[in-house]
Motif scaffolding. Sequence first.
Motif, PDB file in Angstrom:
ATOM      1  N   VAL A   1       0.636  -6.624 -21.333  1.00 49.26           N
ATOM      2  CA  VAL A   1      -0.332  -5.548 -21.586  1.00 49.26           C
ATOM      3  C   VAL A   1       0.333  -4.179 -21.553  1.00 49.26           C
ATOM      4  O   VAL A   1       0.040  -3.306 -22.378  1.00 49.26           O
ATOM      5  N   ALA A   2       1.221  -3.963 -20.576  1.00 49.93           N
ATOM      6  CA  ALA A   2       1.815  -2.638 -20.372  1.00 49.93           C
ATOM      7  C   ALA A   2       3.170  -2.479 -21.056  1.00 49.93           C
ATOM      8  O   ALA A   2       3.800  -1.427 -20.901  1.00 49.93           O
ATOM      9  N   PHE A   3       3.626  -3.511 -21.762  1.00 49.78           N
ATOM     10  CA  PHE A   3       4.920  -3.463 -22.454  1.00 49.78           C
ATOM     11  C   PHE A   3       6.057  -3.111 -21.477  1.00 49.78           C
ATOM     12  O   PHE A   3       6.902  -2.255 -21.768  1.00 49.78           O
ATOM     13  N   LEU A   4       6.046  -3.770 -20.323  1.00 53.27           N
ATOM     14  CA  LEU A   4       7.054  -3.535 -19.298  1.00 53.27           C
ATOM     15  C   LEU A   4       7.939  -4.769 -19.149  1.00 53.27           C
ATOM     16  O   LEU A   4       7.475  -5.900 -19.372  1.00 53.27           O
ATOM     17  N   PRO A   5       9.185  -4.587 -18.766  1.00 52.71           N
ATOM     18  CA  PRO A   5       9.998  -5.744 -18.394  1.00 52.71           C
ATOM     19  C   PRO A   5       9.334  -6.480 -17.226  1.00 52.71           C
ATOM     20  O   PRO A   5       8.613  -5.885 -16.419  1.00 52.71           O
ATOM     21  N   ALA A   6       9.594  -7.766 -17.115  1.00 50.47           N
ATOM     22  CA  ALA A   6       8.921  -8.587 -16.102  1.00 50.47           C
ATOM     23  C   ALA A   6       9.162  -8.055 -14.690  1.00 50.47           C
ATOM     24  O   ALA A   6       8.241  -8.014 -13.862  1.00 50.47           O
ATOM     25  N   GLU A   7      10.418  -7.622 -14.422  1.00 51.29           N
ATOM     26  CA  GLU A   7      10.698  -7.169 -13.058  1.00 51.29           C
ATOM     27  C   GLU A   7       9.982  -5.857 -12.746  1.00 51.29           C
ATOM     28  O   GLU A   7       9.545  -5.626 -11.605  1.00 51.29           O
ATOM     29  N   TRP A   8       9.811  -4.995 -13.749  1.00 51.40           N
ATOM     30  CA  TRP A   8       9.049  -3.756 -13.541  1.00 51.40           C
ATOM     31  C   TRP A   8       7.571  -4.079 -13.320  1.00 51.40           C
ATOM     32  O   TRP A   8       6.908  -3.456 -12.492  1.00 51.40           O
ATOM     33  N   ALA A   9       7.064  -5.036 -14.058  1.00 56.19           N
ATOM     34  CA  ALA A   9       5.667  -5.447 -13.879  1.00 56.19           C
ATOM     35  C   ALA A   9       5.453  -5.988 -12.470  1.00 56.19           C
ATOM     36  O   ALA A   9       4.447  -5.683 -11.817  1.00 56.19           O
ATOM     37  N   GLY A  10       6.418  -6.781 -11.987  1.00 57.34           N
ATOM     38  CA  GLY A  10       6.303  -7.313 -10.631  1.00 57.34           C
ATOM     39  C   GLY A  10       6.333  -6.227  -9.583  1.00 57.34           C
ATOM     40  O   GLY A  10       5.568  -6.263  -8.598  1.00 57.34           O
ATOM     41  N   ALA A  11       7.204  -5.229  -9.763  1.00 55.56           N
ATOM     42  CA  ALA A  11       7.274  -4.122  -8.807  1.00 55.56           C
ATOM     43  C   ALA A  11       5.979  -3.308  -8.828  1.00 55.56           C
ATOM     44  O   ALA A  11       5.500  -2.858  -7.781  1.00 55.56           O
TER      45      ALA A  11
ATOM     46  N   TYR B   1       2.159 -15.430 -13.056  1.00 54.70           N
ATOM     47  CA  TYR B   1       1.237 -15.228 -14.165  1.00 54.70           C
ATOM     48  C   TYR B   1       0.757 -13.786 -14.247  1.00 54.70           C
ATOM     49  O   TYR B   1       0.553 -13.242 -15.341  1.00 54.70           O
ATOM     50  N   LEU B   2       0.548 -13.139 -13.096  1.00 53.88           N
ATOM     51  CA  LEU B   2       0.189 -11.721 -13.111  1.00 53.88           C
ATOM     52  C   LEU B   2       1.319 -10.883 -13.700  1.00 53.88           C
ATOM     53  O   LEU B   2       1.075  -9.953 -14.476  1.00 53.88           O
ATOM     54  N   MET B   3       2.554 -11.214 -13.330  1.00 51.67           N
ATOM     55  CA  MET B   3       3.693 -10.489 -13.890  1.00 51.67           C
ATOM     56  C   MET B   3       3.747 -10.648 -15.406  1.00 51.67           C
ATOM     57  O   MET B   3       3.988  -9.680 -16.144  1.00 51.67           O
ATOM     58  N   ARG B   4       3.500 -11.856 -15.868  1.00 53.50           N
ATOM     59  CA  ARG B   4       3.510 -12.087 -17.312  1.00 53.50           C
ATOM     60  C   ARG B   4       2.403 -11.292 -17.995  1.00 53.50           C
ATOM     61  O   ARG B   4       2.616 -10.675 -19.056  1.00 53.50           O
ATOM     62  N   GLY B   5       1.208 -11.274 -17.390  1.00 51.59           N
ATOM     63  CA  GLY B   5       0.088 -10.554 -17.987  1.00 51.59           C
ATOM     64  C   GLY B   5       0.310  -9.049 -18.016  1.00 51.59           C
ATOM     65  O   GLY B   5       0.082  -8.399 -19.039  1.00 51.59           O
TER      66      GLY B   5
ATOM     67  N   MET C   1       8.928  -4.475  -4.207  1.00 50.77           N
ATOM     68  CA  MET C   1       9.767  -5.358  -5.007  1.00 50.77           C
ATOM     69  C   MET C   1       8.915  -6.479  -5.596  1.00 50.77           C
ATOM     70  O   MET C   1       7.809  -6.739  -5.112  1.00 50.77           O
ATOM     71  N   PRO C   2       9.390  -7.144  -6.642  1.00 49.11           N
ATOM     72  CA  PRO C   2       8.612  -8.242  -7.242  1.00 49.11           C
ATOM     73  C   PRO C   2       8.634  -9.511  -6.394  1.00 49.11           C
ATOM     74  O   PRO C   2       9.090 -10.568  -6.818  1.00 49.11           O
ATOM     75  N   TYR C   3       8.160  -9.383  -5.146  1.00 52.68           N
ATOM     76  CA  TYR C   3       7.984 -10.514  -4.242  1.00 52.68           C
ATOM     77  C   TYR C   3       6.479 -10.769  -4.084  1.00 52.68           C
ATOM     78  O   TYR C   3       5.652  -9.960  -4.502  1.00 52.68           O
ATOM     79  N   THR C   4       6.129 -11.864  -3.430  1.00 47.89           N
ATOM     80  CA  THR C   4       4.711 -12.215  -3.291  1.00 47.89           C
ATOM     81  C   THR C   4       4.062 -11.623  -2.041  1.00 47.89           C
ATOM     82  O   THR C   4       2.843 -11.724  -1.881  1.00 47.89           O
ATOM     83  N   GLU C   5       4.845 -11.018  -1.144  1.00 47.54           N
ATOM     84  CA  GLU C   5       4.285 -10.561   0.133  1.00 47.54           C
ATOM     85  C   GLU C   5       3.131  -9.584  -0.037  1.00 47.54           C
ATOM     86  O   GLU C   5       2.080  -9.720   0.593  1.00 47.54           O
ATOM     87  N   ALA C   6       3.305  -8.551  -0.874  1.00 46.61           N
ATOM     88  CA  ALA C   6       2.267  -7.529  -1.006  1.00 46.61           C
ATOM     89  C   ALA C   6       0.979  -8.116  -1.577  1.00 46.61           C
ATOM     90  O   ALA C   6      -0.121  -7.840  -1.076  1.00 46.61           O
TER      91      ALA C   6
END
Length: 341
Positions: free
Chosen positions: A32-42, A24-28, A106-111
């Motif tokens: 908001v930032a007009f970024l691809p989902a994977e860039w948002a996750g990173a 959900y954070l990646m989607r948000g 990376m767009p993982y949940t660890e961080a």
Amino acid sequence: FGLDDVDGDPGHWRSLAFFPLMPYLMRGVSFVAFLPAEWAGALISLVAGLVFAFAAAALAGRMAVRDGHSRDGADRDGAARDGVRRSMIIAAVVVTTAPMAVVKLMPYTEALFLALAGWGLVAIVDRRWGRAGLLILLAGLTRSTAMGLFIVLAIAVIAGDRRNPRAWLAVAVAPIGWAVYLLWSSAQLSDAGGYFGAQARGWNSEVDGGVATVRWLWESLGTSRETGYAISAVLIVLVAATLAWAFTEWALARVAAWRGARVIAGGNRSSAFVDRWGRCWPVLLFSCLAVGQVLVSDGLMHSRPRLFLSGVLVLLVFAPVLARMRAFDRAWVLAAWVLGS
């Protein structure tokens, strides 16, 4: 839902294994930032990794200072304060450059999980129960390993503030998100045997008491010719040994303190068992629970070094040791650590 089948099973059997906060954070952020989902996750992981670094530094500072005084009783001395600051910086470096820490970029949940868990542990150590409950609630919406945080919070309240109603409210609130998601996802996964059934069928992840881990270590270190597996196996052994050593030393120190005894080991050594954690014992306990949860489960064995990042805060115990080294020695040890990782 709406995913294609994976290996003949419905796609949601795999996707619902992941807790909802990071997606959900990646989607948000993407919206908001007009970024691809994977860039948002990173981007989320990068920011969360920095937040986690500050949490590690804060915990290292609390390990070095007890009740407002440094361990050597020289809280007003500039050298002592410099030593504490040095230990805090080293702690941040060590935990953010551990093996597989690259997933914090990376767009993982660890961080995200470590940022929430780290500051949740800071709140527990400081007895800020409301803050601890909120942060751990969010951690419980990020990864299943948040279960260790619930246990640590409850034990900390029992040990240090059992008469405080707000503390018990935090204990009650903290696991709500985690429990609600498990119940909801299990209802959606009833055809797969619920959440844990889907974990077992889709990811081969189920609790077996560590049998699969021991079997895989035996094969990887004995007969396998896969270099990557051998490296993962060695890291599993090193992580388990480090946690066992840290917990045993802390337990023996507490027993010695309880008995009022000092164990002499040679003429110039004051005590064989030193409580290196002080009031930060919740950090050690959570690290043991997080890693133990992985060790007693089956699953993708070669990804264990990544999963072990949940217990990376155990490395704080080495920060004061490195801080006391000469600058040159400290530099090459940290360089070797980073290059090795």
